[in-house]
Write a protein that holds these residues in place. Structure first.
Motif, short mmCIF file in Angstrom:
data_model
loop_
_atom_site.label_atom_id
_atom_site.label_comp_id
_atom_site.label_asym_id
_atom_site.label_seq_id
_atom_site.Cartn_x
_atom_site.Cartn_y
_atom_site.Cartn_z
N LYS A 1 0.88 -1.27 -0.04
CA LYS A 1 -0.02 0.01 -0.08
C LYS A 1 0.94 1.14 -0.05
N ILE B 1 2.39 1.76 -3.41
CA ILE B 1 1.48 2.26 -4.43
C ILE B 1 1.10 3.67 -4.28
N LYS C 1 4.03 5.85 -5.29
CA LYS C 1 3.91 6.10 -6.79
C LYS C 1 2.88 7.25 -7.23
N LYS C 2 1.57 6.98 -6.58
CA LYS C 2 0.67 7.89 -7.02
C LYS C 2 1.00 9.25 -6.73
N LEU D 1 7.14 1.23 -9.22
CA LEU D 1 7.03 0.28 -8.24
C LEU D 1 8.21 -0.98 -8.15
N LYS E 1 9.08 -4.83 -7.31
CA LYS E 1 8.06 -6.05 -7.39
C LYS E 1 8.14 -6.55 -6.08
N ARG F 1 -3.84 -8.33 -4.21
CA ARG F 1 -4.01 -7.18 -4.89
C ARG F 1 -2.24 -6.80 -4.91
N VAL F 2 -1.60 -6.77 -3.84
CA VAL F 2 -0.06 -6.14 -4.04
C VAL F 2 0.54 -6.97 -4.98
N GLN G 1 -0.49 -8.57 -7.44
CA GLN G 1 -0.94 -8.26 -8.71
C GLN G 1 -0.58 -6.74 -9.34
N VAL G 2 -0.45 -5.69 -8.55
CA VAL G 2 -0.18 -4.48 -8.99
C VAL G 2 1.36 -4.32 -9.11
N THR G 3 2.00 -4.91 -8.17
CA THR G 3 3.43 -4.64 -8.39
C THR G 3 4.32 -5.91 -9.18
#
Ligand code: F0G
Length: 460
Positions: free
Chosen positions: A272, A275, A278-279, A286, A288, A337-338, A340-342
């Motif tokens: 989190k 993410i 980065k935002k 990011l 991995k 989710r982490v 998948q997103v990273t």
């Protein structure tokens, strides 16, 4: 030294509680921190960060955070509250319970790097927190919320570290602590901490997952504040390890961050943080984030491999790395989710691989508890599989201090950890790292002979 300057309330700072399943916003959390509608977990969101208006200014905050490192104020001296613009506000700052948590070192790991086949390997040692584990960074936030809300009692189910941390912060905040731990499965270092910090400590005849089930019922019936990592304020505090790491890396993210997986709160929190950073423009890419579990306690590995993270596969957990002996992790959806997103992965490691990796981390002069060592054991595998390339930079998150579980360490070095269950091949691999204490007559000659023998042995 008293801090009379409350953190200023900025509109970009306003946080809300949101269900990760149905998206419903909650004004106040239920006692079990689950959504009233769909039963999923809650997370903290900062709606203003999505708009173009009142977002935190990354460049300005980097400078402010750096200045706070030389400040004498108690909130600034905490490696968590130094980054308070990324956290939910807790009253006027006077409610904050802090033991000056965070501020943990990043070490280069030359010996482990060459064993793993990497050029750049670092360890962020969260075991260097006040109670010896990463839990303190989350506990300072969630325990402060408990105090602000006027609770007399805080409670957790634990494999040991959460209970040690909660008991310390509860005591500092003038609250009472109720601890539920699985009987016989918590290391003595951790148990002794909970007792010394004054917790009411109950050893239940079940495992961690059983303790969690009992506690979930207790908090519905009694006015006690739940401090497990389903409490989203815990995860907000744990985010700061990633922010601090990025500051230590001059805001250049590594290629990989490797995290142990138990109840899956920490990997969720670190993800989190990256993410969000980065935002908000603190970092441009990011890392991995990969999660490593013990093969005997591998629900996330099975879940990812069997159904791509859609449905949790619970297991009956068994591992000597008792901190991560968890079969039904609460935060599995957040962790998926982490991943998948990273673009990270999951891997599992055997008991022998954990023990060996722990000794190798020790031999670099650093040390950690068994659960933390899954990170090195895992990265060795990920390099062999080609997921991690030898030229990439890797950070291991070491979650607990070496002294948390001295019994494991002594058994390992005395050769008692696997004596009956393991084959000859493993025994040879482990022997290279074993350093049992040597009992000698109290003579100069005996010591010098031992020194010479060791010198010959270490040269070969
Ligand atoms: N490493 C250590 C040393 C831990 O104590 C834990 C969890 C983990 C890793 C796993 O972190 O649960 O966020 O995935 N310990 C908890 C406890 C469960 O009760 O102390 P996680």
């Amino acid at each position: 030294m008293t801090d009379h300057t409350p953190p200023r309330f900025n509109p970009e700072h306003a946080s809300q509680l949101q269900c990760i399943g149905c998206g419903r916003l909650h004004k106040k959390a239920e006692q079990n921190f689950r959504c009233q509608d769909c039963g999923d977990l809650l997370e903290i969101v900062y709606p203003n960060w999505d708009g173009s208006g009142a977002r935190p200014d990354a460049a300005a905050l980097k400078a402010v955070w750096l200045q706070r490192r030389t400040s004498g104020l108690r909130l600034d001296q905490s490696g968590v509250w130094r980054f308070r613009e990324m956290l939910p506000i807790v009253g006027d700052g006077q409610q904050v319970i802090t033991l000056r948590e965070g501020n943990t070192p990043v070490y280069e790991m030359p010996g482990c790097a060459s064993i793993a086949g990497l050029q750049q390997l670092y360890a962020k040692h969260q075991g260097m927190n006040p109670t010896g584990s990463f839990k303190d960074t989350g506990m300072t936030v969630a325990a402060s919320v408990a105090r602000r809300e006027g609770f007399r009692w805080v409670a957790c189910a634990s494999t040991g570290n959460t209970s040690a941390s909660m008991a310390a912060y509860g005591a500092r905040g003038g609250m009472r602590s109720l601890v539920l731990i699985p009987e016989g499965k918590v290391s003595w270092g951790k148990l002794s901490q909970a007792l010394d910090y004054g917790a009411v400590t109950c050893q239940l005849k079940t495992d961690f997952d059983g303790c969690m089930r009992v506690l979930n019922e207790v908090v519905q019936r009694m006015p006690v504040y739940l401090l497990n990592s389903v409490n989203p304020y815990r995860l907000e505090g744990q985010k700061t390890a990633a922010i601090e790491l990025m500051e230590q890396f001059d805001w250049q993210p590594p290629d990989h961050v490797i995290v142990p997986g138990g109840n899956l709160g920490n990997s969720s929190a670190l993800g989190k943080a990256f993410i969000e950073m980065k935002k908000l423009g603190f970092i441009s890419a990011l890392p991995k984030i990969s999660i490593i579990q013990a093969a005997g306690a591998n629900p996330l590995v099975q879940t990812m491999r069997e159904n791509g993270g859609k449905q949790l596969i619970s297991v009956k957990a068994e591992t000597a790395a008792s901190a991560i002996r968890i079969g039904s992790p609460a935060s599995w959806k957040k962790a998926v989710r982490v991943l998948q997103v990273t673009g990270g992965t999951v891997e599992q490691v055997s008991e022998v691989e954990i023990a060996l990796a722990k000794a190798e981390i020790g031999a670099d002069g650093i040390g950690c508890e068994p659960a933390s060592a899954v990170t090195l054991a895992g990265v060795k595998k990920l390099v062999r599989q080609g997921f991690v390339k030898s030229g990439e930079s890797v950070v291991l998150i070491l979650t607990g201090h070496l002294l948390k579980d001295p019994e494991f360490t002594l058994k390992f070095h005395r050769g008692d950890l696997f004596s009956r269950s393991e084959g000859e091949k493993e025994a040879v691999i482990l022997a290279a790292q074993q350093r049992a204490p040597i009992v000698l007559d109290a003579t100069v000659d005996a010591v010098i002979r031992t020194l010479n023998e060791a010198d010959d042995r270490l040269e070969t």
